[in-house]
Design an enzyme around this catalytic site. Sequence first.
Site, short mmCIF file in Angstrom:
data_model
loop_
_atom_site.label_atom_id
_atom_site.label_comp_id
_atom_site.label_asym_id
_atom_site.label_seq_id
_atom_site.Cartn_x
_atom_site.Cartn_y
_atom_site.Cartn_z
N GLU A 8 -4.62 -6.54 14.90
CA GLU A 8 -4.14 -5.22 14.46
C GLU A 8 -5.29 -4.21 14.50
O GLU A 8 -5.07 -3.02 14.66
CB GLU A 8 -3.54 -5.30 13.05
CG GLU A 8 -2.62 -4.13 12.72
CD GLU A 8 -1.80 -4.33 11.45
OE1 GLU A 8 -0.58 -4.53 11.54
OE2 GLU A 8 -2.39 -4.29 10.35
N LYS A 34 9.38 -0.81 14.18
CA LYS A 34 9.95 -0.46 12.87
C LYS A 34 11.05 0.59 13.04
O LYS A 34 12.13 0.49 12.45
CB LYS A 34 8.87 0.13 11.95
CG LYS A 34 7.89 -0.86 11.40
CD LYS A 34 6.96 -0.16 10.40
CE LYS A 34 5.77 -1.00 10.05
NZ LYS A 34 4.80 -0.34 9.21
N GLU A 44 10.56 -4.64 4.51
CA GLU A 44 10.65 -6.05 4.12
C GLU A 44 10.31 -6.21 2.63
O GLU A 44 11.02 -6.88 1.88
CB GLU A 44 9.68 -6.90 4.94
CG GLU A 44 10.01 -7.00 6.43
CD GLU A 44 9.29 -5.96 7.25
OE1 GLU A 44 9.00 -4.85 6.73
OE2 GLU A 44 9.00 -6.25 8.43
N LYS A 95 0.84 -1.20 0.00
CA LYS A 95 0.00 0.00 0.00
C LYS A 95 0.88 1.25 0.00
O LYS A 95 0.68 2.16 -0.78
CB LYS A 95 -0.91 -0.05 1.23
CG LYS A 95 -1.81 1.16 1.37
CD LYS A 95 -2.74 1.00 2.56
CE LYS A 95 -3.41 2.34 2.84
NZ LYS A 95 -4.35 2.30 3.95
N GLY A 97 -4.81 -1.74 4.91
CA GLY A 97 -3.99 -2.86 4.44
C GLY A 97 -4.63 -4.21 4.69
O GLY A 97 -4.71 -5.06 3.80
N ARG A 98 -5.13 -4.43 5.91
CA ARG A 98 -5.68 -5.75 6.25
C ARG A 98 -7.08 -5.96 5.70
O ARG A 98 -7.68 -7.02 5.92
CB ARG A 98 -5.63 -5.96 7.76
CG ARG A 98 -6.28 -4.86 8.59
CD ARG A 98 -5.92 -4.97 10.06
NE ARG A 98 -6.40 -3.83 10.84
CZ ARG A 98 -5.76 -2.69 10.98
NH1 ARG A 98 -4.61 -2.50 10.38
NH2 ARG A 98 -6.25 -1.71 11.71
N HIS A 129 -4.52 -33.30 17.82
CA HIS A 129 -3.38 -34.11 18.26
C HIS A 129 -2.25 -33.24 18.76
O HIS A 129 -1.10 -33.68 18.83
CB HIS A 129 -2.94 -35.03 17.12
CG HIS A 129 -4.04 -35.94 16.69
ND1 HIS A 129 -4.24 -37.18 17.27
CD2 HIS A 129 -5.06 -35.76 15.81
CE1 HIS A 129 -5.32 -37.74 16.72
NE2 HIS A 129 -5.83 -36.89 15.85
O1 F6P Z 1 3.25 -2.86 9.78
C1 F6P Z 1 1.91 -3.06 9.66
C2 F6P Z 1 1.41 -2.75 8.28
O2 F6P Z 1 1.33 -1.39 8.09
C3 F6P Z 1 0.07 -3.42 8.04
O3 F6P Z 1 -0.97 -2.70 8.53
C4 F6P Z 1 0.09 -3.59 6.57
O4 F6P Z 1 -0.87 -4.52 6.14
C5 F6P Z 1 1.51 -4.04 6.35
O5 F6P Z 1 2.26 -3.29 7.28
C6 F6P Z 1 2.05 -3.84 4.96
O6 F6P Z 1 2.00 -2.49 4.57
P1 F6P Z 1 2.20 -2.10 3.07
O7 F6P Z 1 1.11 -2.70 2.27
O8 F6P Z 1 2.16 -0.60 3.05
O9 F6P Z 1 3.54 -2.60 2.61
#
Ligand code: F6P
Length: 533
Positions: A338, A498, A200, A194, A252-253, A369
């Site tokens: 979240e 972060k 990452e 987003k 995002g979620r 199990h």
């Molecule tokens: O660190 C949390 C977050 O902001 C989430 O809310 C989001 O889904 C994820 O990181 C990834 O964010 P992006 O889509 O901006 O890379």
Amino acid sequence: MWNALRQHHATTSDRPIADMLDADRARDFSVQTGDLLLDYSKTNIDAEARALLIDLLDRRGVAARREAMFSGAKINETEGRAVLHTALRNLDGGPVMVDGEDVIPQVRATLDRMAEFAEAVRSGAFKGQGGPIKDVVNIGIGGSDLGPAMAARALAPYHDGPRTHFVSNVDPADIATVLRGCDPATTLVIVASKTFTTIETMTNARTAKAWMGEAVADPAAQFVALSTDLEKTGAFGIHPDRVFGFEDWVGGRYSMWGPIGLSLMIAIGPDAFRAFLRGGQDMDRHFRAAEWHENMPALLALVGIWHNQVCGHATRAVLPYDQRLGRLPAYLQQLEMESNGKRVSMDGADLTCESGPIVWGEPGTNGQHAFYQLIHQGTRIVPCEFMIAAQGHEPDLHHQHQLLIANCLAQSEALMKGRSLDEARAIMAKKGLSGDELERQARHRVFPGNRPSVTLAYPQLTPHVLGQIVALYEHRVFVEGAVLGINSYDQWGVELGKELASSLQPVVEGRADATQKDGSTAALVGYLRTHGA
Ligand code: F6P
């Protein structure tokens, strides 16, 4: 606000659920909409508790907030944003206005562009530099990974496109494992972010670009971006034709319904993807129109509130008896935790009740199990949510599916009924034990029972059904948040880690001094540097 509910709980908590459960209760404490049946009769909620819970919805103005969400008001107040993931699945509804503009034409145009691109990839009209695309790698994390990854696995029987892979972790093991199995000349990389700043994702995207650059002349030509920040996608070198944008009113979620779902659309095709959206839209319509006492997301939320905020059970186990829903618990962890894992309410005051629950789980029967021991006999009560399809996608193995169903129903029955000391004694006596040894062994075989669960049943895990299930959980989170007074749509709690990771990177790399850090962190850095490459 909570007193009446807590008093009611105090006076009824020892009552056996099994004693209340006749056919009338099974009917009165379940709800059906679309393809879904939610049975919450195996809980200790009675008509009075339900009325008190529904009263919470009225006191907290949940209906007005629901309308505000659907109509584009900026209910995400800490970020000044509307919350309109429902607009992404608005296939044939009316306009939705944000800042005086109807957003629906743009949503539908983007969906059509996604479908056109997905078809081009699937048909081979869009080619890699070595021929038709055979592998699609979605690079994203959190909401830019969990939704499509969960759904792609859930809908595996509908895959008829290229192979789909998901890379999320900055751990190089993740991307290395996936890329090892792909040919760069026939791989499409989707960078899903987003913000297009998540460290990452951007690190993995650069790694993938370098990998592809070793094999093809123009690596960026096999890259797609899904983002709200079109400047940054351009700076990364991705042509605007292959950028699918969305607006900041999609959290995002909550974003798998739009461009973030592109990998899923390529895997299952645009028609099946639209069926998934239609499932979401069907649930939206139900949630918006149904009276509270027959409103599935509202009732599911109230069951959760009863167990967490009233009874004090801190966790909730999600137990899909559906192997393909293996990533659903992880997806729901982000969605729930979240969204509602917050200690201050919308106005900045401390919450006066517990925040949202700790969500965890695994598919059944595997979990049986592993951790069900604790669920049945541990000292803490874990409300369980079972999920089961009437049929699987393996018609030749239907008898095996029936065994799965039997196991699912057996677990909720066992949790509710338990096994008394007398019953355990009788079992031990039958085995030939007597005296102290019988007594001692019997105690280990007692199940306290009266442990609550709900069951969500559906005909089969189709795209349309999955859309209903995901939207059900989204709206449940909305209702929980609205009752607790939480803004379910920000996530400030992810920021500190972060920031500290950024400040620690030069320390780990040996470019900055660890002495500024606390003793524990400095010692760990020392160990890892000594034993590192
Ligand atoms: O660190 C949390 C977050 O902001 C989430 O809310 C989001 O889904 C994820 O990181 C990834 O964010 P992006 O889509 O901006 O890379």
